[in-house]
Write a protein that holds these residues in place. Structure first.
Motif, PDB file in Angstrom:
ATOM      1  N   GLY A   1       7.901   4.234 -12.433  1.00  0.00           N
ATOM      2  CA  GLY A   1       7.773   3.021 -11.675  1.00  0.00           C
ATOM      3  C   GLY A   1       8.910   2.588 -10.182  1.00  0.00           C
ATOM      4  O   GLY A   1       7.904   2.411  -9.337  1.00  0.00           O
ATOM      5  N   MET A   2       9.826   2.758 -10.699  1.00  0.00           N
ATOM      6  CA  MET A   2      10.543   2.030  -9.690  1.00  0.00           C
ATOM      7  C   MET A   2      10.370   3.541  -8.540  1.00  0.00           C
ATOM      8  O   MET A   2      10.627   2.999  -6.799  1.00  0.00           O
ATOM      9  CB  MET A   2      11.917   2.135  -9.909  1.00  0.00           C
ATOM     10  N   LEU A   3      10.028   4.655  -8.840  1.00  0.00           N
ATOM     11  CA  LEU A   3      10.731   5.876  -8.039  1.00  0.00           C
ATOM     12  C   LEU A   3       9.368   5.954  -7.488  1.00  0.00           C
ATOM     13  O   LEU A   3       9.557   6.227  -6.622  1.00  0.00           O
ATOM     14  CB  LEU A   3      10.795   7.215  -8.807  1.00  0.00           C
ATOM     15  N   VAL A   4       7.938   5.880  -7.646  1.00  0.00           N
ATOM     16  CA  VAL A   4       6.262   5.836  -6.860  1.00  0.00           C
ATOM     17  C   VAL A   4       7.306   4.777  -6.090  1.00  0.00           C
ATOM     18  O   VAL A   4       6.692   4.956  -4.635  1.00  0.00           O
ATOM     19  CB  VAL A   4       5.527   5.748  -8.128  1.00  0.00           C
ATOM     20  N   LEU A   5       6.751   3.632  -6.789  1.00  0.00           N
ATOM     21  CA  LEU A   5       7.361   2.531  -5.672  1.00  0.00           C
ATOM     22  C   LEU A   5       8.890   2.842  -4.324  1.00  0.00           C
ATOM     23  O   LEU A   5       8.611   2.042  -2.809  1.00  0.00           O
ATOM     24  CB  LEU A   5       7.806   1.243  -5.670  1.00  0.00           C
ATOM     25  N   SER A   6       9.783   3.615  -4.668  1.00  0.00           N
ATOM     26  CA  SER A   6      10.433   4.150  -3.098  1.00  0.00           C
ATOM     27  C   SER A   6       9.360   4.857  -2.107  1.00  0.00           C
ATOM     28  O   SER A   6       9.617   4.976  -1.048  1.00  0.00           O
ATOM     29  CB  SER A   6      11.787   5.092  -3.811  1.00  0.00           C
ATOM     30  N   PHE A   7       8.866   6.027  -2.972  1.00  0.00           N
ATOM     31  CA  PHE A   7       8.326   6.174  -2.025  1.00  0.00           C
ATOM     32  C   PHE A   7       7.161   5.549  -0.722  1.00  0.00           C
ATOM     33  O   PHE A   7       6.580   5.679  -0.233  1.00  0.00           O
ATOM     34  CB  PHE A   7       7.187   7.734  -3.162  1.00  0.00           C
ATOM     35  N   LEU A   8       6.582   4.787  -1.719  1.00  0.00           N
ATOM     36  CA  LEU A   8       5.473   4.107  -0.993  1.00  0.00           C
ATOM     37  C   LEU A   8       6.387   2.867   0.140  1.00  0.00           C
ATOM     38  O   LEU A   8       6.217   2.977   0.875  1.00  0.00           O
ATOM     39  CB  LEU A   8       5.397   2.752  -1.916  1.00  0.00           C
ATOM     40  N   LEU A   9       7.962   2.828  -0.388  1.00  0.00           N
ATOM     41  CA  LEU A   9       8.373   1.766   0.854  1.00  0.00           C
ATOM     42  C   LEU A   9       8.380   3.123   2.155  1.00  0.00           C
ATOM     43  O   LEU A   9       8.880   2.186   3.118  1.00  0.00           O
ATOM     44  CB  LEU A   9       9.881   1.289   0.496  1.00  0.00           C
ATOM     45  N   LEU A  10       9.023   4.300   1.784  1.00  0.00           N
ATOM     46  CA  LEU A  10       8.385   5.700   2.734  1.00  0.00           C
ATOM     47  C   LEU A  10       7.363   5.676   3.345  1.00  0.00           C
ATOM     48  O   LEU A  10       7.526   6.093   4.693  1.00  0.00           O
ATOM     49  CB  LEU A  10       9.280   6.635   2.527  1.00  0.00           C
ATOM     50  N   TYR A  11       6.669   4.720   2.536  1.00  0.00           N
ATOM     51  CA  TYR A  11       5.142   4.880   3.485  1.00  0.00           C
ATOM     52  C   TYR A  11       4.629   4.444   4.091  1.00  0.00           C
ATOM     53  O   TYR A  11       3.954   4.141   5.297  1.00  0.00           O
ATOM     54  CB  TYR A  11       4.016   5.415   2.043  1.00  0.00           C
TER      55      TYR A  11
END
Length: 220
Positions: free
Chosen positions: A15-25
């Motif tokens: 989940g933390m990794l997915v949220l890192s991608f959301l930060l980039l998006y």
């Protein structure tokens, strides 16, 4: 380690990794702050679960610090700074969102390739957490170098630090004094960043680093 402990730990780290991608998006400052707060909350849950799985009560302190400071206090203060500076707008990026996401996927693949073959025989949850943590760290660094706004670069730095905490607790935790010193360092850095933002805004009337570069060597 039970299957439940592994699955929940894997879910939270993922989940933390997915949220890192959301930060980039994200391309708006307020949305970026909200996603960072959510990532910090997931980090706190991941640390608390590690405390339970490892039977390490001192990690609950780390989880509480991450939840209170990074999940609520820092995002709320940054929201206040954003409102006072009047910078509710889109965040300019050095390269487009599509290429950034592709680079991010490459970073995750690289992290898995580097970590998993070299930690064979280690506890499965720790091995997975290290791979996820390295990905989060590198994605935070990618966010820092692809954003032109100073606030978003600070968010990238703190996301990077979230990855470091995930890595540390995944390998049987770290001494409590180290955890508290990291939290204190983040707080000091946050105060410095806040002062820095106000001075930049007062001097250049913008937090866009590309606009600030145009003033280099010039007097107002």
């Amino acid at each position: 380690m039970t299957t439940l402990a592994f699955d929940v730990g894997h879910l939270l780290a993922g989940g933390m990794l997915v949220l890192s991608f959301l930060l980039l998006y994200q391309d708006r400052i307020t949305a970026t702050l909200n996603v960072f707060a959510l990532q910090a909350i997931v980090l706190a849950l991941a640390v608390a679960w590690q405390a339970h799985a490892q039977n390490a009560p001192h990690l609950f302190v780390t989880a509480a610090v991450a939840l209170g400071v990074k999940g609520f206090l820092i995002p709320a203060a940054l929201h206040r700074i954003v409102r006072r500076l009047g910078i509710h707008r889109e965040i300019e990026q050095v390269i487009g969102g599509g290429p950034v996401m592709l680079v991010g996927l490459g970073i995750v693949a690289l992290s898995i390739t580097l970590v998993l073959p070299r930690v064979e025989g280690v506890d499965p949850l720790a091995r997975e957490d290290l791979a996820f943590a390295l990905s989060v760290v590198l994605l935070g660094l990618l966010m820092m170098v692809t954003r032109r706004n100073a606030v978003s670069q600070v968010i990238g730095f703190m996301s990077l630090e979230n990855g470091l905490i995930l890595a540390a607790v995944g390998v049987k935790g770290m001494p409590l004094v180290v955890e508290l010193s990291i939290a204190f360092s983040v707080m000091v850095a946050f105060i410095i960043f806040g002062i820095f933002f106000f001075h930049i805004r007062e001097r250049f009337d913008t937090l866009d680093l590309q606009d600030i570069e145009r003033f280099r060597g010039e007097s107002r």
